[in-house]
Design a protein around this motif. Structure first.
Motif, PDB file in Angstrom:
ATOM      1  N   THR A   1       0.894  -1.167   0.002  1.00  0.00           N
ATOM      2  CA  THR A   1      -0.201   0.020   0.002  1.00  0.00           C
ATOM      3  C   THR A   1       0.777   1.225  -0.058  1.00  0.00           C
ATOM      4  OG1 THR A   1      -0.258   0.305   2.416  1.00  0.00           O
ATOM      5  CG2 THR A   1      -1.519  -1.216   1.431  1.00  0.00           C
ATOM      6  N   GLY A   2       0.167   2.435  -0.253  1.00  0.00           N
ATOM      7  CA  GLY A   2       1.008   3.687  -0.401  1.00  0.00           C
ATOM      8  C   GLY A   2       1.326   3.879   1.403  1.00  0.00           C
ATOM      9  N   MET A   3       0.679   3.582   2.100  1.00  0.00           N
ATOM     10  CA  MET A   3       1.157   3.705   3.637  1.00  0.00           C
ATOM     11  C   MET A   3       2.296   2.766   4.009  1.00  0.00           C
ATOM     12  SD  MET A   3      -0.425   6.185   5.124  1.00  0.00           S
ATOM     13  CE  MET A   3      -0.278   5.872   6.730  1.00  0.00           C
TER      14      MET A   3
ATOM     15  N   TYR B   1      -1.529  14.034   3.565  1.00  0.00           N
ATOM     16  CA  TYR B   1      -2.656  12.882   3.692  1.00  0.00           C
ATOM     17  C   TYR B   1      -2.658  12.477   4.995  1.00  0.00           C
ATOM     18  CZ  TYR B   1      -4.536   8.250   3.465  1.00  0.00           C
ATOM     19  OH  TYR B   1      -5.071   7.151   3.634  1.00  0.00           O
TER      20      TYR B   1
ATOM     21  N   GLU C   1       3.774  17.385  -0.119  1.00  0.00           N
ATOM     22  CA  GLU C   1       2.878  16.564  -1.137  1.00  0.00           C
ATOM     23  C   GLU C   1       2.625  17.613  -2.140  1.00  0.00           C
ATOM     24  OE1 GLU C   1      -0.899  15.267   0.572  1.00  0.00           O
ATOM     25  OE2 GLU C   1       0.154  14.141   1.832  1.00  0.00           O
TER      26      GLU C   1
ATOM     27  N   ASN D   1      -2.957  16.976  -0.376  1.00  0.00           N
ATOM     28  CA  ASN D   1      -4.177  16.162  -0.227  1.00  0.00           C
ATOM     29  C   ASN D   1      -4.774  16.565   1.122  1.00  0.00           C
ATOM     30  OD1 ASN D   1      -6.537  14.481   0.028  1.00  0.00           O
ATOM     31  ND2 ASN D   1      -5.313  12.696   0.078  1.00  0.00           N
TER      32      ASN D   1
ATOM     33  N   ASP E   1       5.446  13.244  -2.082  1.00  0.00           N
ATOM     34  CA  ASP E   1       4.558  12.550  -2.313  1.00  0.00           C
ATOM     35  C   ASP E   1       3.718  13.052  -3.464  1.00  0.00           C
ATOM     36  OD1 ASP E   1       1.975  11.156  -2.480  1.00  0.00           O
ATOM     37  OD2 ASP E   1       1.634  10.923  -0.344  1.00  0.00           O
TER      38      ASP E   1
ATOM     39  N   THR F   1       1.533  11.434  -5.422  1.00  0.00           N
ATOM     40  CA  THR F   1       0.290  10.505  -5.860  1.00  0.00           C
ATOM     41  C   THR F   1      -0.774  11.501  -6.732  1.00  0.00           C
ATOM     42  OG1 THR F   1       0.397   9.365  -3.582  1.00  0.00           O
ATOM     43  CG2 THR F   1      -1.709   9.499  -4.612  1.00  0.00           C
ATOM     44  N   PHE F   2      -1.059  12.551  -6.566  1.00  0.00           N
ATOM     45  CA  PHE F   2      -1.933  13.282  -7.121  1.00  0.00           C
ATOM     46  C   PHE F   2      -1.491  13.762  -8.469  1.00  0.00           C
ATOM     47  CE2 PHE F   2      -5.107  15.669  -4.031  1.00  0.00           C
ATOM     48  CZ  PHE F   2      -5.105  14.411  -3.383  1.00  0.00           C
TER      49      PHE F   2
ATOM     50  N   SER G   1       0.944   6.616  -3.785  1.00  0.00           N
ATOM     51  CA  SER G   1      -0.110   5.692  -3.867  1.00  0.00           C
ATOM     52  C   SER G   1      -0.169   4.786  -4.993  1.00  0.00           C
ATOM     53  CB  SER G   1      -1.244   5.965  -2.785  1.00  0.00           C
ATOM     54  OG  SER G   1      -2.197   5.126  -3.096  1.00  0.00           O
TER      55      SER G   1
ATOM     56  N   THR H   1      -2.344   2.918  -5.398  1.00  0.00           N
ATOM     57  CA  THR H   1      -3.873   2.610  -5.385  1.00  0.00           C
ATOM     58  C   THR H   1      -4.587   3.481  -6.270  1.00  0.00           C
ATOM     59  OG1 THR H   1      -3.296   1.882  -2.913  1.00  0.00           O
ATOM     60  CG2 THR H   1      -5.564   2.250  -3.581  1.00  0.00           C
ATOM     61  N   LYS H   2      -4.112   4.600  -6.633  1.00  0.00           N
ATOM     62  CA  LYS H   2      -4.819   5.968  -7.182  1.00  0.00           C
ATOM     63  C   LYS H   2      -4.465   5.493  -8.727  1.00  0.00           C
ATOM     64  CE  LYS H   2      -5.107   6.770  -2.571  1.00  0.00           C
ATOM     65  NZ  LYS H   2      -6.426   6.094  -1.965  1.00  0.00           N
TER      66      LYS H   2
ATOM     67  N   MET I   1      -4.319  -2.304  -4.550  1.00  0.00           N
ATOM     68  CA  MET I   1      -3.617  -1.282  -3.698  1.00  0.00           C
ATOM     69  C   MET I   1      -2.053  -1.327  -4.012  1.00  0.00           C
ATOM     70  SD  MET I   1      -5.673  -0.916  -0.258  1.00  0.00           S
ATOM     71  CE  MET I   1      -5.306   0.518  -0.043  1.00  0.00           C
ATOM     72  N   GLY I   2      -1.380  -0.541  -3.760  1.00  0.00           N
ATOM     73  CA  GLY I   2      -0.095  -0.729  -3.840  1.00  0.00           C
ATOM     74  C   GLY I   2       0.811   0.734  -3.407  1.00  0.00           C
TER      75      GLY I   2
ATOM     76  N   LEU J   1      -9.378   7.778  -5.017  1.00  0.00           N
ATOM     77  CA  LEU J   1      -9.317   8.848  -5.932  1.00  0.00           C
ATOM     78  C   LEU J   1      -8.316   8.212  -7.223  1.00  0.00           C
ATOM     79  CD1 LEU J   1      -6.164  10.331  -5.882  1.00  0.00           C
ATOM     80  CD2 LEU J   1      -6.925  10.501  -3.553  1.00  0.00           C
TER      81      LEU J   1
END
Ligand code: PLP
Length: 373
Positions: free
Chosen positions: A74-76, A99, A142, A146, A171, A173-174, A193, A195-196, A205-206, A326
């Motif tokens: 996961t991202g976490m 986040y 980020e 987020n 980060d 991710t966006f 992440s 996952t997005k 998830m990743g 997202l």
């Protein structure tokens, strides 16, 4: 090679054994030792490494211009691993708009891990300069953030961090590597992440850490993934690899639709504020225009009338699913304050939108009926 071409071909060599163009999924948890005990393929156990994941990591490294890529469950898991890989006693300077899961790690887990955290408005380089302390080992931002879509000047903050002997983690991710290349701007590590947008279909998830250098931090992160077990399963790696192939095409559409939705919302009388870096009125617009290829598919709006009005708008939307996460094909709306635990930090009238791949006219019509007025 241009990004679109890399996205299709990176880690995409046909399978050596069969010639298959779609990569095989190797589900084996264990790999054979040679009679003398050595590992003929360098692989021993799926939790350490596996061939499907190695293919994905080669592609991820290529897309971000990284020397080393690590994929996680996961991202976490990626975030926690990186933080635990920092030297004992490190201080981390986090961007304030962050986040909420990472903020929770800093607030609740850091004391147990022997780390400490400061928070700063990272859109203000002077504030970052002032907030750097002698033991700050890492600056964590980020961009876009987020959920407020703040833009951090990555090159400037990288310079400040490096002058201080600290690393910069972004980060991304966006933005994804399709819109922003933090390592080329001077960052040391990019986190995604997966996952997005990288997965892109709300079904996997990743997490990803992409390192500018194959250094001791990357090596420690590899060890922690192995020992703490934040490893992903090969099917997740395979799905994310598949997602990468269409990432540039999806991002172009997410961006085009988000821009139209942002323009519509910015002109709507029921909307107090729109947070979208593509709007010329956004405080980070000039920096975003410089460091991003386009402005992304995420935006937030603040609804006139406070929390109840915002919840009512979310409840009236029909095409937008009211759900967290997202970056999928379907548009989502979320009242962030409701999911941030007992001490929410997002404004109570804020709704976050993940703009999907539906026709922009349909999305705007849905928002128009939900906002009324
Ligand atoms: N970073 C950002 C910006 C996120 O939005 C999220 C999740 O929403 C994460 C990290 C954590 O990723 P994951 O949910 O895959 O653990």
């Amino acid at each position: 090679m241009r990004f679109e071409t890399l996205a299709v071909h990176a880690g995409g060599a046909p399978d050596a054994e069969t010639g298959a163009l779609a990569p095989p999924i190797h589900l084996s948890t264990t790999f054979e030792h040679a009679p003398d005990g050595h590992l003929p393929h360098g692989l021993i156990y799926q939790r350490y490494d596996n061939p499907t994941q190695q293919r994905l990591e080669a592609a991820l490294a290529a897309l971000d211009g990284a020397r080393r890529s690590l994929f996680f469950a996961t991202g976490m898991a990626a975030a926690a691993t990186l933080l635990q890989a920092l030297p004992a006693g490190s201080r981390v300077l986090f961007q304030r708009d962050l986040y909420h899961g990472v903020r929770a790690l800093a607030q609740h887990e850091f004391p147990r891990w022997g780390l400490s955290a400061d928070f700063v408005d990272a859109t203000d380089p002077d504030a970052v300069r002032t907030a750097l302390r002698p033991d700050t080992a890492c600056v964590w931002v980020e961009s876009p953030s987020n959920p407020l879509l703040q833009i951090v000047d990555i090159a400037t903050i990288a310079e400040l961090a490096h002058a201080h002997g600290a690393r910069l983690v972004v980060d991304g991710t966006f933005a994804t590597p399709a819109l922003q290349q933090p390592l080329a701007l001077g960052a040391d590590v990019v986190l995604h992440s997966a996952t997005k947008y990288l997965g892109g279909h709300s079904d996997v998830m990743g997490g990803v850490l992409n390192f500018a250098a194959a250094d001791d931090l990357a090596a420690r992160a590899w060890d922690i993934r192995k020992l703490h077990g934040g490893s992903a399963n090969p099917f997740a790696a395979w799905l994310v690899l598949r997602g990468l192939r269409s990432l540039p095409a999806r991002m172009a559409m997410h961006c085009a639709h988000a821009r139209r939705v942002a323009d519509f919302l910015a002109a709507h009388p029921q909307v107090e504020t729109v947070h979208y870096p593509g709007l010329a009125t956004h405080p980070g617009h000039a920096v975003a225009a410089r460091q991003m290829r386009d402005f992304g598919g995420m935006l937030s709006l603040q609804v006139r009338g406070g929390r109840e009005a915002a919840l009512a708008v979310a409840g009236r939307l029909r095409l937008f699913h009211n759900a967290t996460s997202l970056g999928g094909c379907e548009s989502l709306v979320e009242h962030r304050a409701s999911v941030e635990g007992p001490q929410p930090v997002s404004p109570q009238n804020l709704l976050r939108l993940s703009i999907g791949l539906e026709h922009a006219d349909d999305l705007i019509a849905d928002l128009a009926q939900a906002l009324g007025g």
